[in-house]
Design an enzyme around this catalytic site. Structure first.
Site, PDB file in Angstrom:
ATOM      1  N   CYS A  77       2.570   4.255   6.653  1.00 52.04           N
ATOM      2  CA  CYS A  77       1.497   5.124   7.714  1.00 52.04           C
ATOM      3  C   CYS A  77       0.406   4.047   8.318  1.00 52.04           C
ATOM      4  CB  CYS A  77       1.044   6.296   6.917  1.00 52.04           C
ATOM      5  SG  CYS A  77       0.222   5.940   5.313  1.00 52.04           S
ATOM      6  N   LYS A 127       3.416  12.964  -5.594  1.00 52.91           N
ATOM      7  CA  LYS A 127       2.232  12.673  -4.831  1.00 52.91           C
ATOM      8  C   LYS A 127       2.353  13.954  -3.942  1.00 52.91           C
ATOM      9  CE  LYS A 127       0.437  10.020  -0.939  1.00 52.91           C
ATOM     10  NZ  LYS A 127       0.647   8.627  -0.336  1.00 52.91           N
ATOM     11  N   ARG A 180      -7.777   7.963   4.603  1.00 52.60           N
ATOM     12  CA  ARG A 180      -7.211   7.931   5.546  1.00 52.60           C
ATOM     13  C   ARG A 180      -7.991   7.493   6.815  1.00 52.60           C
ATOM     14  NH1 ARG A 180      -3.725  13.610   5.800  1.00 52.60           N
ATOM     15  NH2 ARG A 180      -2.627  12.874   4.074  1.00 52.60           N
ATOM     16  N   ARG A 200       1.946  16.122   6.355  1.00 55.89           N
ATOM     17  CA  ARG A 200       2.794  15.289   5.604  1.00 55.89           C
ATOM     18  C   ARG A 200       3.642  16.425   4.748  1.00 55.89           C
ATOM     19  NH1 ARG A 200       0.936  10.583   7.068  1.00 55.89           N
ATOM     20  NH2 ARG A 200      -1.047   9.455   6.477  1.00 55.89           N
ATOM     21  N   GLU A 219      10.484  15.581  -9.049  1.00 54.68           N
ATOM     22  CA  GLU A 219      10.478  14.383  -8.451  1.00 54.68           C
ATOM     23  C   GLU A 219      10.188  13.182  -9.420  1.00 54.68           C
ATOM     24  OE1 GLU A 219      10.323  13.371  -5.431  1.00 54.68           O
ATOM     25  OE2 GLU A 219       9.997  14.946  -4.159  1.00 54.68           O
ATOM     26  N   LYS A 226      -0.487  12.048  -8.638  1.00 52.31           N
ATOM     27  CA  LYS A 226      -1.363  11.856  -7.592  1.00 52.31           C
ATOM     28  C   LYS A 226      -1.643  13.129  -6.586  1.00 52.31           C
ATOM     29  CE  LYS A 226      -2.205   8.928  -3.804  1.00 52.31           C
ATOM     30  NZ  LYS A 226      -1.609   7.968  -2.709  1.00 52.31           N
TER      31      LYS A 226
HETATM   32  C1  PBG Z   1      -0.468   6.293   2.119  1.00 53.10           C
HETATM   33  C2  PBG Z   1      -1.383   6.702   1.147  1.00 53.10           C
HETATM   34  C3  PBG Z   1      -2.618   7.655   1.225  1.00 53.10           C
HETATM   35  C4  PBG Z   1      -3.176   7.282  -0.076  1.00 53.10           C
HETATM   36  C5  PBG Z   1      -2.509   6.207  -0.861  1.00 53.10           C
HETATM   37  N1  PBG Z   1      -1.478   6.001   0.003  1.00 53.10           N
HETATM   38  C6  PBG Z   1      -2.698   8.604   2.007  1.00 53.10           C
HETATM   39  C7  PBG Z   1      -1.842   9.656   2.482  1.00 53.10           C
HETATM   40  O1  PBG Z   1      -0.792   9.559   2.061  1.00 53.10           O
HETATM   41  O2  PBG Z   1      -2.271  10.242   3.513  1.00 53.10           O
HETATM   42  C8  PBG Z   1      -4.185   8.231  -0.504  1.00 53.10           C
HETATM   43  C9  PBG Z   1      -5.147   7.604  -1.435  1.00 53.10           C
HETATM   44  C10 PBG Z   1      -6.459   7.995  -1.443  1.00 53.10           C
HETATM   45  O3  PBG Z   1      -6.934   9.061  -1.153  1.00 53.10           O
HETATM   46  O4  PBG Z   1      -7.351   7.413  -2.374  1.00 53.10           O
HETATM   47  N2  PBG Z   1       0.850   6.659   1.785  1.00 53.10           N
END
Ligand code: PBG
Length: 326
Positions: free
Chosen positions: A124, A197, A207, A219, A235, A250
């Site tokens: 991303c 996640k 972001r 997403r 998962e 997460k």
């Molecule tokens: C990207 C990613 C994200 C986070 C970690 N890797 C953002 C998302 O998925 O939008 C979030 C980490 C955080 O908020 O501390 N894939």
């Protein structure tokens, strides 16, 4: 007959030493993983607007930062890259001279095996769409995405990473990465997958820091809905079947049930990612003087540990470690 209580739990809480003796949960800097943001097109550190005390670093500052983290007794870092260019294929994510690859190799040269280098594997920050996969026919195309994620992992392994951490939530990302690492001779590089996640609003401060907001849509077609704990556990199970080394739940604080359940059901190390929104909530309230930052941080991190996390990725790693007393 007296009506005195016969069961007096307060006996164990009477003195500091007695409380120490019966303490059930411990947390130390050794349990923590510290995120590090490295940005390609800057010369000096930039304060992250949405995350007080978190900075985006130029490459030249990375080894100093890692030294500070290591001196605090924290055994691992998690690297996130912010490249100067984005495109449809996310080419800057797997370039041998990409920003993360350069940071990994600098850290490896200076620290050898004195710190565990973990690195985010996602698209991303690197795609023009801001999505975690490759777009085909206006959709996030799973199988071309995992091929690219595998290329990213191998490029990071070449630079000297210890642990790759796929966070894209594409199906089969763990097995695709494992096969490519093994084929390229990197059998010792471990995988810590962001297994469950969730599609979470708690990522919004990140972001902004990592410049990875989706440019259209959201997403929801790849991250797990927060209403579906059984799907989240599926998962986790799938990643284990694909050969993952460490699983991750997460965010952390709103998902303690899943941390506990994962720990109970599976025999793999469990990590928890206390994400940017969790950090921002505490920081914002503490800045107003409404809560004490240190007390609140301790309670949150201990709760995540108590739920069953073997390790925690947290933006509080440095502040926790600097006030930690043995
Ligand atoms: C990207 C990613 C994200 C986070 C970690 N890797 C953002 C998302 O998925 O939008 C979030 C980490 C955080 O908020 O501390 N894939």
């Amino acid at each position: 007959m007296t009506s005195f209580p016969t069961r007096r739990l307060r006996r164990l809480r009477n003195t500091e030493k007695m409380r120490e003796l019966v303490q059930e949960t411990y947390l130390s800097p050794k349990d923590l993983i510290c995120p590090v943001f490295v940005q390609e097109d800057i010369e000096t550190k930039k304060q992250a607007e949405s995350m007080p005390a978190i900075e985006r670093l130029p490459l030249s500052d990375v080894t100093n930062e890692v030294q500070e983290i290591s001196d605090l007794g924290i055994p691992a870092i998690m690297l996130f890259g912010i490249p100067k260019s984005k495109d449809d294929e996310g080419n800057s994510a797997f370039a041998d001279d990409g920003i993360v690859q350069k940071a990994i190799s600098d850290i490896r040269k200076s620290f050898d095996d004195k710190i565990v280098i973990m690195s985010d594997v996602c698209l991303c920050q690197y795609t023009s769409s801001g999505h975690c996969g490759i777009i085909k026919d206006k959709k996030i195309h799973n199988d071309s995405s995992i091929a690219t994620l595998a290329k990213i992992a191998v490029s990071q392994a070449k630079a000297g990473v210890d642990v790759v951490s796929p966070s894209a939530m594409m199906d089969g990302q763990v097995v695709a990465i494992r096969q490519s690492l093994d084929d390229a001779g990197f059998t010792d590089v471990a995988i810590m997958s962001h297994s469950a996640k969730h599609r979470s609003h708690f990522y919004s401060p990140f972001r902004d820091v990592a410049h990875c907001a989706p440019q259209f849509g959201d997403r929801k077609s790849y991250q797990v809905p927060y209403t579906n704990p059984r799907e989240a556990l599926r998962e986790v199970e799938t990643d284990i079947n694909e050969g993952v080394d460490i699983v991750m739940i997460k965010p952390a604080l709103s998902y303690l049930d899943l941390i506990a359940e994962t720990k109970k059901r599976f025999n793999v190390p469990v990590s928890a990612y206390s994400v940017s929104g969790e950090y921002a909530l505490v920081k914002a309230a503490a800045n107003q003087g409404w809560v004490d930052e240190k007390d609140m941080t301790n309670e949150i991190l201990y709760s995540i540990k108590r739920a069953g996390a073997d390790m925690i990725v947290t933006y509080f790693a440095k502040s926790f470690a600097s006030s930690f007393q043995g």
